[in-house]
Design a protein around this motif. Structure first.
Motif, PDB file in Angstrom:
ATOM      1  N   PHE A  90     -86.657 -33.168  -4.302  1.00 51.21           N
ATOM      2  CA  PHE A  90     -87.279 -34.362  -3.747  1.00 51.21           C
ATOM      3  C   PHE A  90     -88.704 -34.434  -4.291  1.00 51.21           C
ATOM      4  O   PHE A  90     -89.346 -33.404  -4.522  1.00 51.21           O
ATOM      5  CB  PHE A  90     -87.287 -34.320  -2.222  1.00 51.21           C
ATOM      6  N   TYR A  91     -89.196 -35.643  -4.471  1.00 51.32           N
ATOM      7  CA  TYR A  91     -90.505 -35.827  -5.094  1.00 51.32           C
ATOM      8  C   TYR A  91     -91.408 -36.645  -4.180  1.00 51.32           C
ATOM      9  O   TYR A  91     -90.980 -37.623  -3.556  1.00 51.32           O
ATOM     10  CB  TYR A  91     -90.365 -36.543  -6.444  1.00 51.32           C
ATOM     11  N   THR A  92     -92.661 -36.229  -4.091  1.00 56.14           N
ATOM     12  CA  THR A  92     -93.665 -36.977  -3.346  1.00 56.14           C
ATOM     13  C   THR A  92     -94.827 -37.290  -4.273  1.00 56.14           C
ATOM     14  O   THR A  92     -95.117 -36.539  -5.215  1.00 56.14           O
ATOM     15  CB  THR A  92     -94.186 -36.169  -2.136  1.00 56.14           C
ATOM     16  N   ARG A  93     -95.490 -38.396  -4.012  1.00 58.09           N
ATOM     17  CA  ARG A  93     -96.603 -38.833  -4.843  1.00 58.09           C
ATOM     18  C   ARG A  93     -97.791 -37.897  -4.637  1.00 58.09           C
ATOM     19  O   ARG A  93     -98.127 -37.537  -3.519  1.00 58.09           O
ATOM     20  CB  ARG A  93     -97.001 -40.266  -4.490  1.00 58.09           C
ATOM     21  N   GLU A  94     -98.407 -37.479  -5.733  1.00 61.40           N
ATOM     22  CA  GLU A  94     -99.586 -36.618  -5.676  1.00 61.40           C
ATOM     23  C   GLU A  94    -100.615 -37.164  -6.660  1.00 61.40           C
ATOM     24  O   GLU A  94    -100.402 -37.158  -7.868  1.00 61.40           O
ATOM     25  CB  GLU A  94     -99.213 -35.169  -6.024  1.00 61.40           C
ATOM     26  N   GLY A  95    -101.726 -37.635  -6.124  1.00 61.32           N
ATOM     27  CA  GLY A  95    -102.725 -38.249  -6.994  1.00 61.32           C
ATOM     28  C   GLY A  95    -102.288 -39.649  -7.416  1.00 61.32           C
ATOM     29  O   GLY A  95    -101.357 -40.245  -6.865  1.00 61.32           O
ATOM     30  N   LEU A  96    -102.945 -40.172  -8.461  1.00 56.47           N
ATOM     31  CA  LEU A  96    -102.645 -41.526  -8.912  1.00 56.47           C
ATOM     32  C   LEU A  96    -101.371 -41.602  -9.732  1.00 56.47           C
ATOM     33  O   LEU A  96    -100.608 -42.560  -9.646  1.00 56.47           O
ATOM     34  CB  LEU A  96    -103.825 -42.065  -9.738  1.00 56.47           C
ATOM     35  N   ARG A 100     -95.088 -34.545  -6.985  1.00 61.28           N
ATOM     36  CA  ARG A 100     -94.914 -33.155  -6.586  1.00 61.28           C
ATOM     37  C   ARG A 100     -93.438 -32.904  -6.292  1.00 61.28           C
ATOM     38  O   ARG A 100     -92.823 -33.644  -5.522  1.00 61.28           O
ATOM     39  CB  ARG A 100     -95.762 -32.838  -5.359  1.00 61.28           C
ATOM     40  N   GLU A 101     -92.880 -31.887  -6.907  1.00 51.04           N
ATOM     41  CA  GLU A 101     -91.458 -31.595  -6.747  1.00 51.04           C
ATOM     42  C   GLU A 101     -91.232 -30.565  -5.647  1.00 51.04           C
ATOM     43  O   GLU A 101     -91.904 -29.543  -5.572  1.00 51.04           O
ATOM     44  CB  GLU A 101     -90.878 -31.053  -8.061  1.00 51.04           C
ATOM     45  N   PHE A 102     -90.257 -30.863  -4.775  1.00 49.63           N
ATOM     46  CA  PHE A 102     -89.817 -29.899  -3.775  1.00 49.63           C
ATOM     47  C   PHE A 102     -88.342 -29.617  -4.017  1.00 49.63           C
ATOM     48  O   PHE A 102     -87.502 -30.514  -3.937  1.00 49.63           O
ATOM     49  CB  PHE A 102     -90.021 -30.438  -2.365  1.00 49.63           C
ATOM     50  N   LYS A 103     -88.023 -28.375  -4.340  1.00 42.29           N
ATOM     51  CA  LYS A 103     -86.639 -27.994  -4.628  1.00 42.29           C
ATOM     52  C   LYS A 103     -85.939 -27.619  -3.326  1.00 42.29           C
ATOM     53  O   LYS A 103     -86.081 -26.510  -2.819  1.00 42.29           O
ATOM     54  CB  LYS A 103     -86.610 -26.831  -5.610  1.00 42.29           C
ATOM     55  N   ALA A 104     -85.171 -28.567  -2.773  1.00 44.84           N
ATOM     56  CA  ALA A 104     -84.456 -28.313  -1.522  1.00 44.84           C
ATOM     57  C   ALA A 104     -83.268 -27.392  -1.743  1.00 44.84           C
ATOM     58  O   ALA A 104     -82.874 -26.638  -0.849  1.00 44.84           O
ATOM     59  CB  ALA A 104     -83.989 -29.629  -0.904  1.00 44.84           C
ATOM     60  N   ARG A 124     -72.489 -37.097  -2.079  1.00 45.39           N
ATOM     61  CA  ARG A 124     -73.291 -38.059  -2.848  1.00 45.39           C
ATOM     62  C   ARG A 124     -74.098 -38.977  -1.934  1.00 45.39           C
ATOM     63  O   ARG A 124     -74.434 -40.104  -2.291  1.00 45.39           O
ATOM     64  CB  ARG A 124     -72.425 -38.853  -3.827  1.00 45.39           C
ATOM     65  N   LEU A 125     -74.422 -38.479  -0.741  1.00 46.62           N
ATOM     66  CA  LEU A 125     -75.412 -39.142   0.097  1.00 46.62           C
ATOM     67  C   LEU A 125     -76.806 -38.806  -0.423  1.00 46.62           C
ATOM     68  O   LEU A 125     -77.776 -39.482  -0.100  1.00 46.62           O
ATOM     69  CB  LEU A 125     -75.241 -38.705   1.547  1.00 46.62           C
ATOM     70  N   HIS A 126     -76.928 -37.720  -1.173  1.00 49.68           N
ATOM     71  CA  HIS A 126     -78.062 -37.426  -2.050  1.00 49.68           C
ATOM     72  C   HIS A 126     -77.506 -37.333  -3.471  1.00 49.68           C
ATOM     73  O   HIS A 126     -76.383 -36.851  -3.661  1.00 49.68           O
ATOM     74  CB  HIS A 126     -78.728 -36.084  -1.702  1.00 49.68           C
ATOM     75  N   GLU A 127     -78.270 -37.772  -4.445  1.00 48.67           N
ATOM     76  CA  GLU A 127     -77.852 -37.621  -5.834  1.00 48.67           C
ATOM     77  C   GLU A 127     -78.330 -36.270  -6.350  1.00 48.67           C
ATOM     78  O   GLU A 127     -79.507 -35.915  -6.209  1.00 48.67           O
ATOM     79  CB  GLU A 127     -78.422 -38.752  -6.701  1.00 48.67           C
ATOM     80  N   ALA A 128     -77.427 -35.505  -6.937  1.00 42.78           N
ATOM     81  CA  ALA A 128     -77.761 -34.180  -7.447  1.00 42.78           C
ATOM     82  C   ALA A 128     -78.783 -34.273  -8.572  1.00 42.78           C
ATOM     83  O   ALA A 128     -78.734 -35.189  -9.400  1.00 42.78           O
ATOM     84  CB  ALA A 128     -76.511 -33.465  -7.935  1.00 42.78           C
ATOM     85  N   THR A 129     -79.708 -33.336  -8.620  1.00 40.05           N
ATOM     86  CA  THR A 129     -80.682 -33.248  -9.711  1.00 40.05           C
ATOM     87  C   THR A 129     -80.100 -32.484 -10.895  1.00 40.05           C
ATOM     88  O   THR A 129     -80.288 -32.871 -12.049  1.00 40.05           O
ATOM     89  CB  THR A 129     -81.970 -32.548  -9.222  1.00 40.05           C
TER      90      THR A 129
END
Length: 575
Positions: free
Chosen positions: A318-324, A328-332, A365-370
């Motif tokens: 999952f990815y969250t915005r960091e800076g402009l 930021r990647e979070f490996k669940a 596939r309720l989440h798409e695999a990375t």
């Protein structure tokens, strides 16, 4: 064992009625029917029973928190504390007692903590109200309390909001708030029900340590006798608003006299055996306490079973915005691999945040695999188009944790079960679909009259049966059970586990059984996948993992399973 002395609080002939229709004073039911018990000083009394037994109503009556619009405490009831009947105190006097002399930890911290205030502000509010502290003094005391309940970096956490804390930390905040004014009696209402076994053990040890330090009494409300065996001095067993048995911890566990107590003890999956069928309350209705099931269920894999699903190197980030411009990647989940044979059960265990639910949702596939692939009979589910995957949705179904949220409250059970048949063109006509739905209801042990009822008219266990029936409409090959029994009473849990076993035997279903309850996973699983921080740390046949765990994390999980013979409070007192 606590030293007994005069009772701190006595409940005598407590009777509570609830009115169901505000326009009809005669409509209602008796929630508590003449309950009497005592809480000695510096002692833990466990109030045990299933949902609807009246245990929480009893606790709310002690604090005067019953809803006045439909709850009535009948004349003759007494709750004596310090020589006064709490039921006769004016509201102002009762308000001064609540939080100061008698405080309560509620079951669900996210429902009890105000989401728009910091946790420090909420704890300080109690201190300002009852201890008359200045804001500066209150803030200092808040940090001390957070440190006392084991929250790391308490100064920083005091300015955090509830959603920024984990479930275990939220429960610790509730405990800090409850002990802020050094109460003489702490009421803990199911404080560990939704927690992982490791967090549960930490909370139980914390409560025991705080009790010894502050010399307070505890009324511990739960439906889990395994937890009671670890922490309580005295046990009161309730059912249908009445006390069925009471006694010391040792007496109730070693020689239960009431058949209902026997039932609660035997409904829980044992760790040292795997009975073919778990006992349920109905087995004890004739007044006897039958011997435990002797027929044993064989579990484990030989290695020659046909594989229906093979997962290789599954990853989900999952990815969250960091800076402009950055993310930021979070490996669940990352690097998850396993094989699921036809007609067998894979148990997936780990603490909250370990990635086990992410794996289940990604397979659906309720989440798409990375990264990675999921080979279902040789075809990669992740590479299929949505149109192709629609056909495979029929063969892979999921039962979610919360049947309250997963069933549409506006639909009848008939509509809920008919909808997937209609979408996938199964049945051909309304009459055939109705017949199929009634057959499914019979399969999951629900009467045909359920067809016209709404979800709110059923208990939690019955709703979970409806959710399972909805999955069976598609005649799936794989059923993913995501914490599907974790919120149920032990007796209802046993019913659902028996149902899942029967369905597997009848339809050769393959299960991916996701849970943080290791006793349940051991009972259900042929092989177990242990996850920690998104990775697989151990993967083997279930008996092998439970008898000879290799990884320290697995060993820690197993050591945290409640064992009635090992008293937490006794060990802490000895130290």
């Amino acid at each position: 064992m606590a030293v007994e002395s005069k009772p701190l609080l006595s409940v005598h002939d407590l009777r509570v009625n609830f009115r169901l229709d505000k326009h009809d004073k005669n409509s209602g039911f008796a929630a508590v029917k003449g309950v009497s018990f005592e809480i000695p000083e510096n002692s833990t009394v466990a109030l045990v029973g299933e949902s609807g037994s009246g245990k929480s109503v009893t606790a709310l009556a002690i604090l005067g928190l019953l809803p006045p619009e439909n709850a009535t405490v009948l004349p003759g009831s007494q709750i004596l504390y310090g020589g006064r009947n709490l039921l006769e105190l004016p509201k102002s006097a009762l308000r001064s007692l609540r939080g100061k002399d008698i405080s309560m930890i509620f079951q669900e911290p996210m429902s009890s903590l105000n989401p728009v205030f910091t946790v420090g502000y909420q704890i300080a509010e109690v201190l300002r109200l009852h201890m008359d502290l200045t804001p500066r003094q209150a803030q200092t005391r808040v940090v001390e309390l957070l440190n006392e309940v084991g929250i790391p970096d308490p100064a920083a956490k005091s300015i955090a909001y509830p959603f920024q804390l984990s479930g275990g930390q939220q429960q610790r905040v509730m405990i800090a708030m409850a002990i802020a004014c050094n109460p003489r009696l702490l009421i803990a209402d199911e404080p560990t029900t939704a927690l992982d076994v490791t967090i549960q053990k930490q909370i139980l040890e914390l409560l025991a340590a705080l009790q010894d330090k502050h010399r307070m009494s505890v009324l511990f409300i739960t439906h889990d006798l395994a937890v009671v065996g670890e922490i309580a001095d005295h046990v009161v067993v309730m059912r249908d608003g009445e006390i069925r048995e009471r006694g010391t911890n040792e007496a109730v566990f070693s020689n239960p006299h009431d058949t209902y107590t026997c039932a609660l003890l035997q409904c829980r999956p044992p760790l040292d055996s795997r009975p073919r069928r778990l006992a349920v309350i109905e087995d004890f209705m004739d007044g006897n306490c039958p011997a435990p099931e002797t027929e044993v269920s064989k579990r484990g894999l030989s290695g020659s079973e046909p594989v229906i699903l093979e997962v290789r190197n599954l990853g989900k980030s999952f990815y969250t915005r960091e800076g402009l411009f950055g993310n930021r990647e979070f490996k669940a989940a990352h690097g998850v691999s396993f094989k699921l044979p036809r007609g067998k059960t894979l148990g997936v265990v780990g603490e909250s945040g370990s990635g086990k639910t992410t794996v289940g949702l990604t397979l659906m596939r309720l989440h798409e695999a990375t990264t990675g692939e999921a080979l279902f009979e040789g075809r990669d589910l992740f590479l299929m188009s949505k149109a192709e995957f629609k056909n495979y949705k029929r063969r892979i179904q999921i039962v979610f944790q919360n049947p309250y949220a997963s069933l549409n409250p506006r639909f009848t059970v008939g509509q809920i079960l008919s909808e997937p048949l209609l979408i996938h063109g199964i049945g051909g006509s309304d009459a055939k679909r109705t017949r199929l739905v009634n057959e499914l209801l019979e399969h999951v042990g629900l009467p045909q009259v359920s067809y016209h009822k709404y979800p709110h008219e059923f208990s939690g266990g019955q709703r979970q049966r409806i959710a399972i029936a909805r999955c069976l409409t598609m005649k799936p090959d794989i059923l993913i059970c995501d914490e599907s029994v974790s919120a149920l009473d032990v007796s209802v849990q046993a019913q659902v586990l028996n149902l899942l076993q029967d369905l597997q035997d009848e339809f050769s279903l393959s299960y991916i059984f996701i849970s943080h309850d290791l006793a349940v996973v051991k009972y259900m699983s042929d092989q177990v996948l242990v996850m920690n921080q998104g990775e697989v740390v151990e993967y083997a046949n279930s008996d092998e993992i439970y008898l000879r765990p290799q990884h320290p994390y697995t060993q820690r999980l197993l050591n945290a399973i409640p064992k009635a013979g090992e008293r937490i409070r006794g060990k802490i007192s000895a130290n």
